[in-house]
Design an enzyme around this catalytic site. Structure first.
Site, short mmCIF file in Angstrom:
data_model
loop_
_atom_site.label_atom_id
_atom_site.label_comp_id
_atom_site.label_asym_id
_atom_site.label_seq_id
_atom_site.Cartn_x
_atom_site.Cartn_y
_atom_site.Cartn_z
N HIS A 155 -7.83 -4.56 -0.89
CA HIS A 155 -6.74 -3.82 -1.06
C HIS A 155 -6.56 -4.78 -0.03
O HIS A 155 -6.67 -5.61 1.78
CB HIS A 155 -7.58 -2.95 -0.26
CG HIS A 155 -6.13 -2.02 -0.35
ND1 HIS A 155 -4.76 -1.61 -1.22
CD2 HIS A 155 -5.14 -1.36 0.94
CE1 HIS A 155 -3.55 -0.67 -0.62
NE2 HIS A 155 -4.00 -0.77 0.53
N ASP A 205 -10.31 -3.09 -5.61
CA ASP A 205 -9.26 -2.23 -4.96
C ASP A 205 -9.07 -1.18 -5.95
O ASP A 205 -9.08 -1.52 -6.98
CB ASP A 205 -7.92 -2.35 -4.80
CG ASP A 205 -6.83 -2.00 -4.13
OD1 ASP A 205 -7.26 -1.07 -3.75
OD2 ASP A 205 -5.08 -2.71 -3.86
N SER A 218 0.68 -1.17 0.21
CA SER A 218 0.15 0.04 0.05
C SER A 218 0.74 1.28 0.36
O SER A 218 1.43 1.39 -0.95
CB SER A 218 -0.69 -0.20 0.77
OG SER A 218 -1.97 0.96 1.32
#
Length: 344
Positions: free
Chosen positions: A313, A283, A183
């Site tokens: 995600h 995502d 991320s």
């Protein structure tokens, strides 16, 4: 509560949007994700009801991350240690070292960038550190909004320099470094690879980018790459677009084009280390992961990219029992082994 916008600011959400041809099909949710959504939504709602991001982080804490079924025994196979180094302004930054009890001398450094505290990516840290030829070091860089961009970039780069300088004490080879993250941590890993090239730093042999955020949506080159996931996955129990924009605005309240927050905007991606990119179909960040893979490959960089359809995600941490979770970690460790061995 953490302030969310009434509607996304950077991309218009068209209610009549149709999935785009390349990657739109990846948003069809798996049964396991559908079953887990109510529980995930309830947990996320508690965090987002808190007054601000510091309270959010305090509630999350930094407890040791659990391992998925069939995963390593972190207390038998991996040891940990906390260290500190001074950033360029003298602030003390914490590092967490993960390594096998049987770690080899002059091991490869996997320098990991986390989102929050070390154990947010704890499972990935442990999986990598079970390899006795790897030492994982996680950097606890300063966070926004208290410390906006580019403090995070500078802290991570300073930590990388410190690790190279102190390689003997750390038991690592300064010429064998893999930058990695998930991320926002993947964003910083990608940035570290570019900064190292720009500054003539040697030793980075590969990069691992999981669920990467690689371009601020305000600047995404939609004329070059498919960009439907931001719209298609706007309402998402794990990472909605409104929540994503809250993170962006806390990190960089007045963004300008700059590869240090949007590596996709770098003037050149040539001569960067090989990359593993893994992303999730449900995502908002999905399509920029594919775009970054395309851009790296166009610049002559070796890239492995895997898109996991129907999952959100950071799904291996969110739905540990999902059937795709073992494949995710298998590909991660296989990539690490390849570059640890091939760089000898």
């Amino acid at each position: 509560m953490v302030l969310l916008k009434d509607k996304p600011q950077y991309v218009e959400i068209d209610p009549d949007f149709k999935p785009l041809p390349k990657y739109g099909h990846l948003s069809e949710k798996t049964p396991e994700f559908i079953a887990a959504e109510p529980a995930i939504d309830a947990i996320q709602a508690k965090f987002w009801s808190l007054p601000d991001f510091p309270a959010f982080r305090e509630a999350a804490g930094d407890a040791d991350a659990p391992m998925p079924p069939g995963g390593p025994d972190r207390y038998r196979e991996v040891t940990t240690e906390l260290l500190h180094f001074p950033a360029r302004d003298g602030h003390s930054i914490e590092l967490k070292v993960y390594k096998s009890p049987n770690v080899a001398p002059s091991a490869t450094l996997v320098y990991r960038h986390v989102v929050g505290r070390h154990e947010v990516d704890g499972a990935e840290n442990v999986y990598a550190a079970t390899n006795p030829n790897i030492v994982v070091i996680s950097v606890d860089y300063r966070l926004a909004p208290e410390h906006p961009f580019p403090v995070q970039v500078e802290d991570c780069y300073d930590g990388l320099l410190w690790c190279k300088k102190n390689s003997k004490d750390l038991g690592i080879n300064p010429g064998k470094i893999i930058v990695a993250g998930s991320s926002a941590g993947a964003n910083l890993a990608a940035v570290m690879a570019i900064m190292a090239r720009e500054n003539g730093m040697t030793g980075i042999i590969a990069q691992v980018l999981h669920f990467p955020a690689v371009c601020h949506p305000k600047f995404f080159p939609r004329d070059k790459y498919e960009y439907g996931s931001y719209i298609q996955n706007a309402e998402n129990c794990v990472l909605s677009v409104r929540r994503l924009e809250a993170f962006y605005d806390a990190y960089n309240p007045d963004p300008k084009p700059d590869y240090r927050h949007s590596p996709l905007l770098a003037e050149s991606l040539a001569n960067l280390p090989p990359a593993l990119i893994q992303c999730a179909g449900v995502d908002p960040l999905r399509d920029e992961a594919f775009a970054y893979a395309d851009a790296l490959q166009a610049a002559g960089v070796d890239v492995e990219i895997y898109g996991y359809g129907g999952v959100p995600h950071c799904f291996p941490a969110v739905i540990m029992t999902h059937p795709l979770t073992p494949k995710f970690y298998e590909r991660y460790n296989t990539f690490l082994r390849r570059y640890v061995i091939s760089s000898d």
